[in-house]
Design a protein around this motif. Structure first.
Motif, short mmCIF file in Angstrom:
data_model
loop_
_atom_site.label_atom_id
_atom_site.label_comp_id
_atom_site.label_asym_id
_atom_site.label_seq_id
_atom_site.Cartn_x
_atom_site.Cartn_y
_atom_site.Cartn_z
N PRO A 135 0.81 -1.23 0.00
CA PRO A 135 0.00 0.00 0.00
C PRO A 135 0.84 1.27 0.00
CG PRO A 135 -0.88 -1.57 1.57
CD PRO A 135 0.44 -2.12 1.11
N ILE A 136 1.99 1.22 0.66
CA ILE A 136 2.85 2.40 0.67
C ILE A 136 3.29 2.75 -0.74
CG2 ILE A 136 5.06 3.33 1.50
CD1 ILE A 136 4.77 1.55 3.96
N THR A 137 3.52 1.73 -1.58
CA THR A 137 4.01 1.98 -2.93
C THR A 137 2.93 2.46 -3.88
OG1 THR A 137 3.65 -0.31 -3.69
CG2 THR A 137 5.76 0.19 -2.63
N HIS A 138 1.64 2.14 -3.60
CA HIS A 138 0.62 2.54 -4.58
C HIS A 138 -0.35 3.60 -4.07
CE1 HIS A 138 -1.69 -1.10 -2.85
NE2 HIS A 138 -2.38 -0.04 -2.50
N HIS A 287 0.26 -2.22 -11.47
CA HIS A 287 1.15 -1.30 -10.76
C HIS A 287 2.08 -0.55 -11.71
CE1 HIS A 287 3.63 0.24 -7.49
NE2 HIS A 287 2.82 -0.33 -6.62
N LEU A 288 2.34 -1.13 -12.88
CA LEU A 288 3.24 -0.49 -13.83
C LEU A 288 2.62 0.79 -14.38
CD1 LEU A 288 4.48 -3.61 -15.85
CD2 LEU A 288 5.73 -2.33 -14.10
N PRO A 289 3.46 1.79 -14.72
CA PRO A 289 4.93 1.75 -14.75
C PRO A 289 5.58 2.19 -13.44
CG PRO A 289 4.18 3.81 -15.67
CD PRO A 289 2.93 3.06 -15.27
N TYR A 290 4.79 2.32 -12.38
CA TYR A 290 5.32 2.88 -11.14
C TYR A 290 5.97 1.82 -10.26
CZ TYR A 290 2.30 6.77 -12.46
OH TYR A 290 1.70 7.79 -13.14
N ILE A 291 7.10 2.17 -9.68
CA ILE A 291 7.66 1.41 -8.56
C ILE A 291 7.08 1.96 -7.27
CG2 ILE A 291 9.75 0.81 -7.30
CD1 ILE A 291 11.27 0.90 -9.91
N ILE A 292 7.13 3.29 -7.15
CA ILE A 292 6.47 3.97 -6.04
C ILE A 292 5.65 5.11 -6.64
CG2 ILE A 292 6.77 5.32 -3.94
CD1 ILE A 292 9.26 3.76 -3.35
N TYR A 293 4.37 5.03 -6.50
CA TYR A 293 3.45 6.02 -7.07
C TYR A 293 3.51 7.32 -6.25
CZ TYR A 293 -1.03 8.04 -8.50
OH TYR A 293 -2.01 8.87 -8.97
N PRO A 294 3.54 8.50 -6.89
CA PRO A 294 3.50 8.75 -8.34
C PRO A 294 4.83 9.20 -8.91
CG PRO A 294 2.77 10.70 -7.19
CD PRO A 294 3.22 9.72 -6.13
N ASN A 295 5.90 9.14 -8.11
CA ASN A 295 7.15 9.79 -8.49
C ASN A 295 8.20 8.89 -9.13
OD1 ASN A 295 6.23 12.27 -7.44
ND2 ASN A 295 6.85 11.67 -5.37
N VAL A 296 8.19 7.60 -8.81
CA VAL A 296 9.27 6.71 -9.26
C VAL A 296 8.71 5.65 -10.19
CG1 VAL A 296 11.16 5.20 -8.57
CG2 VAL A 296 10.44 7.08 -7.06
N THR A 297 9.19 5.63 -11.43
CA THR A 297 8.77 4.62 -12.41
C THR A 297 9.92 3.66 -12.67
OG1 THR A 297 9.48 5.88 -14.34
CG2 THR A 297 7.27 6.32 -13.48
N ILE A 298 9.62 2.59 -13.40
CA ILE A 298 10.69 1.64 -13.70
C ILE A 298 11.74 2.25 -14.61
CG2 ILE A 298 9.22 -0.39 -13.34
CD1 ILE A 298 8.88 -0.59 -16.37
#
Length: 348
Positions: A135-138, A287-298
């Motif tokens: 949940p922290i990541t999305h 979840h793609l393209p995010y690793i951590i939403y909304p700032n970090v993508t793959i």
């Protein structure tokens, strides 16, 4: 498939393997604690016999996962560290305590009961903490600009989705471990323990499904972007549900043998692992393209192509060596443990 997508698939594969193996480990510890006073069923002895190989192997996947993230997505390391700061700190403390008891308690008989309670309590808490990272990541709880991110704890501790995921992680651990222990008990001809773990699987399975529905409901309200992404693969979610139903039916199927007991736990275990694989794939794709939403993508966290090819080739070779090795180790250990368990019962 792009290099970044290959890399995140590798990382997600590590996460899936660790989730399955950790469920065996932590769940077995909890069931051993639960039935410690019911010596006539041998349920605790079965769980402790099952516990020994899993915790030794599971930590290998943790190391591989950390190295994979650091080497394949160096640009995402700091934000991921921020996301992990609370749950990972607690997990490390609990793992250290648990591992210390697992290593030393068998050499001192008076600590054996303490081992059972420590591994049981941590086996219930750690899975909830592990899955709380998702949940922290999305949900966007990691806030701030690159290099100055912070975890918004007030949002974290007041999020229904966070608690739904924690409940789902705990129930999944109990369900999968009870299935595995029922299969192991049947192989060891311990029918009393088998009936207990089969009953536990029948109870925890529906509870896990309820928690999964709560996860989806809270996702729709708090992270609609990922909910909509999962709904695009609703056909796969339906197939996942079918495998869950197959797993449940397998526990009720008549199985003709000299023990005359119902249930086909091996089929149930295989079906539920396939169900988890499909469900995790649907969540991961959404979840793609995010690793951590909304700032970090793959793409923003990805390493350079040259480094990726070297690291990816190394991991492929490592998988080719380790996976068959782990399977061989597991099969040999389990067969040996069943023989030891039967000899010990005959001597008693």
């Amino acid at each position: 498939m792009s290099d970044a997508l290959l890399a995140i698939t590798l990382v997600w594969g590590f996460i899936f393997l660790y989730a399955i193996m950790a469920s065996m480990d932590f769940g077995a510890g909890f069931w051993a604690m639960t039935y410690i006073k019911k010596e006539e069923t041998n349920a605790t002895k079965i769980a402790n016999s099952y516990l020994s190989p899993t915790w030794e192997v599971t930590n290998t996947f943790v190391v591989g996962l950390v190295i994979a993230i650091y080497s394949l997505f160096p640009g995402a390391v700091f934000p991921i560290g921020v996301a992990l700061i609370v749950p990972a700190s607690l997990i490390l403390v609990l793992l250290c305590i648990r591992s210390a008891f697992l290593v030393f308690s068998h050499s001192v008989d008076k600590y054996e009961k303490a081992l059972t309670y420590i591994s049981g309590l941590t086996g219930l808490i750690i899975p909830g903490l592990l899955i709380s990272v998702l949940p922290i990541t999305h949900l966007g709880f990691v806030e701030g600009v690159r290099g100055n991110e912070e975890l918004n704890l007030s949002k974290l501790f007041t999020s229904p989705n966070e608690y739904a995921f924690v409940g789902f992680g705990i129930m999944s651990t109990l369900f999968l471990s009870s299935l595995l222990l029922s299969d192991y008990s049947k192989q060891a001809d311990e029918m009393k323990a088998y009936k207990i773990y089969r009953r536990d699987a029948m109870i925890t399975g529906p509870l896990m499904l309820v928690m999964a529905l709560l996860v989806m409901l809270t996702l729709r309200n708090e992270a609609n972007w990922i909910y909509q992404g999962m709904m695009k693969n609703s056909a796969l979610l339906f197939i996942s549900l079918i495998f869950f139903i197959i797993s449940g039916i397998a526990l009720y199927l008549p199985y003709f043998s000299k023990q005359e007991v119902k249930g086909m736990p091996r089929l149930a275990v295989i079906a539920i692992i396939i169900q988890y694989l499909i469900g995790s794939y649907v969540y991961g794709i959404a979840h793609l393209p995010y690793i951590i939403y909304p700032n970090v993508t793959i793409l923003s966290g990805f390493t350079d192509p040259t480094s990726f090819r070297a690291v990816f080739a190394t991991y492929i070779v490592g998988f080719a060596i380790l996976v068959p090795g782990f399977y061989y180790f597991w099969s040999i250990f389990m067969k040996d443990q069943r023989r030891k368990f039967k000899r010990r019962q005959m001597s008693n």
